[in-house]
Write an enzyme that holds these catalytic residues in place. Structure first.
Site, PDB file in Angstrom:
ATOM      1  NE  ARG A 160       5.711  -0.677   3.599  1.00 23.82           N
ATOM      2  CZ  ARG A 160       5.018  -1.613   3.935  1.00 23.82           C
ATOM      3  NH1 ARG A 160       5.636  -2.336   4.687  1.00 23.82           N
ATOM      4  NH2 ARG A 160       3.886  -1.850   3.542  1.00 23.82           N
ATOM      5  CE1 TYR A 163       3.384  -2.998  -5.361  1.00 23.81           C
ATOM      6  CE2 TYR A 163       2.548  -2.077  -3.146  1.00 23.81           C
ATOM      7  CZ  TYR A 163       2.297  -2.736  -4.522  1.00 23.81           C
ATOM      8  OH  TYR A 163       1.084  -3.060  -4.749  1.00 23.81           O
ATOM      9  NE  ARG A 204       0.353  -9.394  -0.071  1.00 21.27           N
ATOM     10  CZ  ARG A 204      -0.340  -9.062  -0.993  1.00 21.27           C
ATOM     11  NH1 ARG A 204      -0.457  -7.756  -1.305  1.00 21.27           N
ATOM     12  NH2 ARG A 204      -0.112  -9.875  -2.300  1.00 21.27           N
ATOM     13  N   GLY A 223       5.358  -5.700  16.171  1.00 14.32           N
ATOM     14  CA  GLY A 223       5.172  -4.664  17.177  1.00 14.32           C
ATOM     15  C   GLY A 223       4.258  -4.998  18.173  1.00 14.32           C
ATOM     16  CD  GLN A 227       1.112  -3.745  14.023  1.00 18.85           C
ATOM     17  OE1 GLN A 227       0.862  -3.541  15.300  1.00 18.85           O
ATOM     18  NE2 GLN A 227       1.846  -4.520  13.500  1.00 18.85           N
ATOM     19  N   PRO A 290       3.136   0.887   7.987  1.00 19.09           N
ATOM     20  CG  PRO A 290       2.052   1.317   6.171  1.00 19.09           C
ATOM     21  CD  PRO A 290       2.914   0.205   6.798  1.00 19.09           C
TER      22      PRO A 290
END
Length: 330
Positions: A160, A163, A204, A223, A227, A290
């Site tokens: 990433r 970006y 996204r 996951g 998150q 994240p």
């Protein structure tokens, strides 16, 4: 960082007509800015090379008498030779992981050379310069929620990084032009924003979930779904941008919605709007994804009296309508 006193902040609608150049005008956010400023009586010059923007977004405005479009890669220069500009707004860049990972060099270049070209143009015209940065500058944060004073936890060579580091550099050069050359700058850090005109292949989470729900497919959860993200509707972001343009503040400002959702909570919202039970499939969490992302908006609340007001359920319903209409047109 000092916190300004709370004072009423006018939107750009209260000012004299402006001449505004927007890079990335065919993108999701850029096209909504074009619409807002045209509706307020301003003249808009859009610039895009369609690496991630959509021709359909430009076509919405081509017949408008106060809109001009320039097809160009701003990394190589901004070929504008018209009348004096009041603002240069730099919103050009791939912004979703699938797109910037497909075009990593181009993403770095538009953050570096594209930003400098926009700053040079603004400096030459005595115009304001408005940079669209991102919450990605915080990386996988160790501080939660993230205030503008947090320096972030970013992997500079990860998948990433093209970006993340492009935007961190863009912020640095924007502040350098402000400090050394007096350019009237604004910097926003955009947190997850969604709404109509997102690309169908955006990649996204909201785009993925809505498309999968419309097609009756299982929703892909990465996951364990614990998150978190905060989701800001596009109209709220555009309002925040308009307000910040009129405020004399040059350091970064978070623009986002502080309401936080886990991915499994988002699945529940999608289920309610779809009106039927949807199934889930779980896949491995992407690299450097994240674990949590949520803005501290104390600064924007005090500086420009900005707080997003669109409920997630309403915004998701609008996205459902938009993508349903695209499917019906095909």
């Amino acid at each position: 960082m000092t916190t300004p006193d709370s004072q009423p902040v006018p939107s750009t609608a209260t000012s004299d007509p402006l001449r505004i150049l927007i890079t990335g005008s065919a993108g999701f956010v850029g096209s909504h800015l074009v619409e807002r400023f045209l509706n307020e009586g301003h003249t808009v010059i859009g610039v895009d090379n369609y690496i991630s923007g959509q021709v359909s977004n430009t076509e919405l405005f081509l017949e408008h008498p106060r809109f001009t479009f320039i097809e160009a890669d701003v990394s190589h220069g901004i070929p504008y030779e018209g009348e004096k500009l009041d603002w240069v707004m730099h919103f050009a860049s791939p912004a979703s992981p699938p797109h910037y990972q497909q075009f990593p060099v181009e993403t770095l270049m538009v953050g570096a050379q594209g930003t400098q070209n926009g700053l040079e143009l603004a400096h030459a015209h005595g115009a304001g310069f408005f940079l669209a940065s991102t919450s990605e500058v915080y990386g996988d944060p160790h501080v939660h929620p993230q205030p503008e004073t947090y320096w972030g936890n970013v992997n500079p060579i990860g998948v990433r990084s093209c970006y993340d580091e492009a935007k961190r550099y863009a912020e640095a050069i924007t502040m350098a032009y402000h400090r050394s050359r007096g350019v009237n700058t604004r910097i926003i850090r955009i947190f997850n924003t969604y709404g109509p005109r997102m690309r169908p292949d955006d990649g996204r989470v909201i785009t993925n979930f809505v498309h999968q729900a419309l097609r009756g497919e299982p929703l892909t959860v990465y996951g364990d779904g614990s998150q978190t993200r905060s989701f800001q509707y596009i109209d709220d972001l555009v309002e925040g941008i308009s307000r910040l343009m009129m405020a004399q503040y040059h350091e970064p400002v978070n623009l986002g919605n502080p309401d936080e959702f886990t991915m499994l909570e988002l699945v529940n919202e999608i289920t309610l709007i779809a009106g039927r039970q949807v199934s889930k499939k779980f896949e491995r969490l992407p690299l450097d994804d994240p674990k949590m992302r949520n803005p501290d908006i104390i600064l924007s609340s005090n500086l420009i009296q900005f707080k997003p007001s669109t409920p997630l359920r309403f915004g998701l319903s609008e996205v459902f309508k938009y993508f349903s209409s695209l499917d019906n047109d095909q």
